[in-house]
Design a protein around this motif. Structure first.
Motif, short mmCIF file in Angstrom:
data_model
loop_
_atom_site.label_atom_id
_atom_site.label_comp_id
_atom_site.label_asym_id
_atom_site.label_seq_id
_atom_site.Cartn_x
_atom_site.Cartn_y
_atom_site.Cartn_z
N ALA A 38 -35.55 4.06 28.82
CA ALA A 38 -37.02 3.94 28.75
C ALA A 38 -37.59 4.90 27.71
O ALA A 38 -38.50 4.55 26.94
N LEU A 39 -37.05 6.10 27.65
CA LEU A 39 -37.47 7.07 26.65
C LEU A 39 -37.23 6.55 25.24
O LEU A 39 -38.13 6.61 24.38
N MET A 40 -36.05 6.03 24.99
CA MET A 40 -35.72 5.51 23.66
C MET A 40 -36.62 4.33 23.29
O MET A 40 -37.03 4.19 22.14
N ASN A 41 -36.96 3.49 24.28
CA ASN A 41 -37.90 2.39 24.03
C ASN A 41 -39.27 2.94 23.65
O ASN A 41 -39.95 2.40 22.77
N GLY A 42 -39.70 4.03 24.31
CA GLY A 42 -40.97 4.66 23.98
C GLY A 42 -40.98 5.19 22.56
O GLY A 42 -41.96 5.02 21.82
N ILE A 43 -39.90 5.84 22.15
CA ILE A 43 -39.80 6.35 20.79
C ILE A 43 -39.83 5.21 19.78
O ILE A 43 -40.53 5.28 18.76
N GLU A 44 -39.11 4.15 20.05
CA GLU A 44 -39.10 3.00 19.14
C GLU A 44 -40.49 2.38 19.03
O GLU A 44 -40.91 1.93 17.96
N SER A 45 -41.23 2.35 20.14
CA SER A 45 -42.60 1.82 20.11
C SER A 45 -43.47 2.67 19.20
O SER A 45 -44.27 2.14 18.41
N ILE A 46 -43.33 3.98 19.29
CA ILE A 46 -44.10 4.87 18.40
C ILE A 46 -43.73 4.62 16.96
O ILE A 46 -44.60 4.49 16.09
N ARG A 47 -42.45 4.54 16.69
CA ARG A 47 -42.00 4.31 15.31
C ARG A 47 -42.54 3.01 14.74
O ARG A 47 -42.94 2.96 13.57
N SER A 48 -42.58 1.97 15.53
CA SER A 48 -43.01 0.67 14.99
C SER A 48 -44.53 0.50 14.96
O SER A 48 -45.04 -0.24 14.14
N ASN A 49 -45.25 1.20 15.83
CA ASN A 49 -46.69 1.01 15.89
C ASN A 49 -47.52 2.06 15.15
O ASN A 49 -48.65 1.78 14.76
N ALA A 50 -46.99 3.24 14.95
CA ALA A 50 -47.78 4.33 14.38
C ALA A 50 -48.25 4.03 12.96
O ALA A 50 -49.39 4.34 12.61
N ALA A 51 -47.41 3.44 12.15
CA ALA A 51 -47.77 3.20 10.75
C ALA A 51 -48.97 2.27 10.61
O ALA A 51 -49.76 2.40 9.67
N MET A 52 -49.15 1.37 11.56
CA MET A 52 -50.26 0.42 11.46
C MET A 52 -51.36 0.70 12.48
O MET A 52 -52.28 -0.08 12.64
N ALA A 53 -51.30 1.85 13.13
CA ALA A 53 -52.31 2.19 14.14
C ALA A 53 -53.65 2.47 13.49
O ALA A 53 -53.73 3.13 12.45
N GLU A 54 -54.70 1.98 14.11
CA GLU A 54 -56.06 2.21 13.64
C GLU A 54 -56.47 3.64 13.98
O GLU A 54 -56.11 4.18 15.02
N LEU A 55 -57.22 4.27 13.09
CA LEU A 55 -57.78 5.59 13.35
C LEU A 55 -59.21 5.41 13.84
O LEU A 55 -60.03 4.80 13.14
N VAL A 56 -59.50 5.88 15.03
CA VAL A 56 -60.84 5.80 15.61
C VAL A 56 -61.36 7.22 15.75
O VAL A 56 -60.86 8.01 16.56
N ASP A 57 -62.36 7.58 14.94
CA ASP A 57 -62.92 8.93 14.96
C ASP A 57 -64.04 8.99 15.98
O ASP A 57 -65.11 8.42 15.78
N MET A 58 -63.80 9.67 17.08
CA MET A 58 -64.79 9.80 18.13
C MET A 58 -65.34 11.23 18.20
O MET A 58 -65.99 11.61 19.17
N SER A 59 -65.11 12.01 17.15
CA SER A 59 -65.50 13.41 17.17
C SER A 59 -67.01 13.62 17.19
O SER A 59 -67.48 14.65 17.65
N ASP A 60 -67.79 12.65 16.73
CA ASP A 60 -69.25 12.76 16.75
C ASP A 60 -69.89 12.05 17.92
O ASP A 60 -71.10 12.08 18.07
N ALA A 61 -69.09 11.41 18.75
CA ALA A 61 -69.61 10.68 19.91
C ALA A 61 -70.04 11.67 20.99
O ALA A 61 -69.41 12.71 21.17
N PRO A 62 -71.11 11.36 21.71
CA PRO A 62 -71.51 12.24 22.80
C PRO A 62 -70.45 12.26 23.89
O PRO A 62 -69.75 11.29 24.10
N ALA A 63 -70.34 13.39 24.57
CA ALA A 63 -69.37 13.52 25.66
C ALA A 63 -69.77 12.59 26.81
O ALA A 63 -70.96 12.36 27.04
N PRO A 64 -68.79 12.04 27.54
CA PRO A 64 -69.10 11.21 28.71
C PRO A 64 -69.96 12.01 29.70
O PRO A 64 -69.87 13.23 29.80
#
Length: 69
Positions: A38-64
């Motif tokens: 399961a760990l190795m599957n998690g690492i492979e998921s990161i490797r395959s998805n990270a390069a195309m992951a969208e960056l969502v900047d929420m630093s200026d959003a009000p706190a919940p």
């Protein structure tokens, strides 16, 4: 030098990983996994998805509302 994933067992016997940058600094840590497979599957998921992951900047959003109390 390229980064690396280090795989290890925590004190509870669960499998975990940490991702280290080329300079040895830890830049990410993984959740606890019940099995090494399961760990190795998690690492492979990161490797395959990270390069195309969208960056969502929420630093200026009000706190919940729950955090504003």
């Amino acid at each position: 030098m390229a980064g690396k994933f280090e795989v290890y067992k925590d004190k509870a016997g669960k499998f975990r990983f940490r991702l280290k940058a080329g300079n040895g600094q830890i830049i990410a840590t993984g959740e606890a996994y019940e099995s090494k497979t399961a760990l190795m599957n998690g690492i492979e998921s990161i490797r395959s998805n990270a390069a195309m992951a969208e960056l969502v900047d929420m630093s200026d959003a009000p706190a919940p509302a729950a955090m504003q109390r």
